[in-house]
Enzyme design. Sequence first.
Site, PDB file in Angstrom:
ATOM      1  N   GLY A   1       1.724   4.447   3.622  1.00 28.41           N
ATOM      2  CA  GLY A   1       2.632   3.765   3.154  1.00 28.41           C
ATOM      3  C   GLY A   1       3.839   4.384   2.179  1.00 28.41           C
ATOM      4  O   GLY A   1       4.866   4.051   2.024  1.00 28.41           O
TER       5      GLY A   1
ATOM      6  N   GLY B   1       0.768  -1.457   0.031  1.00 31.91           N
ATOM      7  CA  GLY B   1      -0.082  -0.047   0.022  1.00 31.91           C
ATOM      8  C   GLY B   1       0.842   1.202   0.002  1.00 31.91           C
ATOM      9  O   GLY B   1       0.565   2.331   0.551  1.00 31.91           O
TER      10      GLY B   1
ATOM     11  N   THR C   1       0.110   5.634  -1.531  1.00 34.00           N
ATOM     12  CA  THR C   1      -0.604   6.919  -0.827  1.00 34.00           C
ATOM     13  C   THR C   1      -0.387   6.726   0.731  1.00 34.00           C
ATOM     14  O   THR C   1      -0.028   5.736   1.228  1.00 34.00           O
ATOM     15  CB  THR C   1      -2.151   6.698  -1.225  1.00 34.00           C
ATOM     16  OG1 THR C   1      -2.623   7.819  -0.758  1.00 34.00           O
ATOM     17  CG2 THR C   1      -2.616   5.691  -0.756  1.00 34.00           C
TER      18      THR C   1
ATOM     19  N   TYR D   1     -13.751  -3.724  11.067  1.00 36.05           N
ATOM     20  CA  TYR D   1     -12.582  -3.293  11.071  1.00 36.05           C
ATOM     21  C   TYR D   1     -11.841  -3.545  12.265  1.00 36.05           C
ATOM     22  O   TYR D   1     -10.522  -3.839  12.302  1.00 36.05           O
ATOM     23  CB  TYR D   1     -12.638  -1.878  10.842  1.00 36.05           C
ATOM     24  CG  TYR D   1     -11.306  -0.906  10.553  1.00 36.05           C
ATOM     25  CD1 TYR D   1     -10.429  -1.379   9.322  1.00 36.05           C
ATOM     26  CD2 TYR D   1     -11.020  -0.156  11.616  1.00 36.05           C
ATOM     27  CE1 TYR D   1      -9.310  -0.562   9.456  1.00 36.05           C
ATOM     28  CE2 TYR D   1      -9.584   0.626  11.629  1.00 36.05           C
ATOM     29  CZ  TYR D   1      -8.736   0.205  10.450  1.00 36.05           C
ATOM     30  OH  TYR D   1      -7.774   0.832  10.157  1.00 36.05           O
TER      31      TYR D   1
ATOM     32  N   SER E   1      -4.169  -0.683  14.463  1.00 39.22           N
ATOM     33  CA  SER E   1      -4.797   0.692  14.870  1.00 39.22           C
ATOM     34  C   SER E   1      -5.235   0.744  16.209  1.00 39.22           C
ATOM     35  O   SER E   1      -5.538  -0.401  16.843  1.00 39.22           O
ATOM     36  CB  SER E   1      -6.050   0.418  13.835  1.00 39.22           C
ATOM     37  OG  SER E   1      -6.906   1.505  14.008  1.00 39.22           O
TER      38      SER E   1
END
Length: 305
Positions: free
Chosen positions: A28, A22, A25, A177, A151
């Site tokens: 990353g 990734g 953008t 998530y 996260s």
Amino acid sequence: MAHKWTENDVPEQQDRLAVVTGANTGLGFETARVLAAHGASVVLAVRDVEKGKQAVARIAEIVPGARLSVLALDLASLESVRVAAAELRAAHPRVDLLINNAGLMYPPRQNTADGFELQFGTNHLGHFALTGLVLDLLLKTPNSRVVTVASLAHRFRGKIHFDDLQWEQSYDRVAAYGQSKLANLMFTYELQRRLTAHGANTIAVAAHPGGSNTELMRNSPAVIRWLAPAVAPLVTQSPAKGALPTLRAATDPGVLGGQYYGPDGLGEVRGHPRIVPSSNRSHDLAAQQRLWAVSEQLTGVTFEV
């Protein structure tokens, strides 16, 4: 006063190969930029090759002479993961850093090419498979690391729903998530335990960016997107700052396997990277081992540790 770690603290990365998923953008991209600026050869493993090439051009403008390449990788397809791993092996005899960074957040209910719920399939299973398929390249490389980006959301209704991993009975995008990010941490902890038992000098580390203002937010509920312009400056930081915990986990010589890095500010939302705690649930040994067994079964990828 404790030292505030910044990208200037990244040691020389000459002769090291880093693979960043990734990397076209957000976090990353910033991770790839900093590693390239410190001398690493960086493979940008991305779903959209054209966007990957644009990212390479942008980094090359900032870092003249940067050694960069693009690898097609769609984490939502195990076939793509296998092809990417084979291409990586064909092109490189070693991998110093594998940075499992790519992810998506809060999409509507969708399946991967293999029938997995999209967030669990991409954020966890795709990275699990990729790591297993290139692990031997890491194991034969001194001081190599696997860094997986988790996260704060692993705490928000984060639970491994073993009775319905793919959210087929009912779908809750926020809880899904949270499950995928909790899985990232459990994967890191179980991988580290296996690496230690194997006597490997490869380590597994996790990091989280705090609140980072990236494209990840594009699938957020409408009210969050509406509030974002007003609230974001208070609870997010730039992708460059958000990438610092990943960069520290990847490069700081003092890092130990199984550690977790995040921002040092209030609520771990913003700030400079330091070791942070993760939820009690993330340290559930039986759940880690069960998740590992299920992940091997679902992906068909087994690890040599």
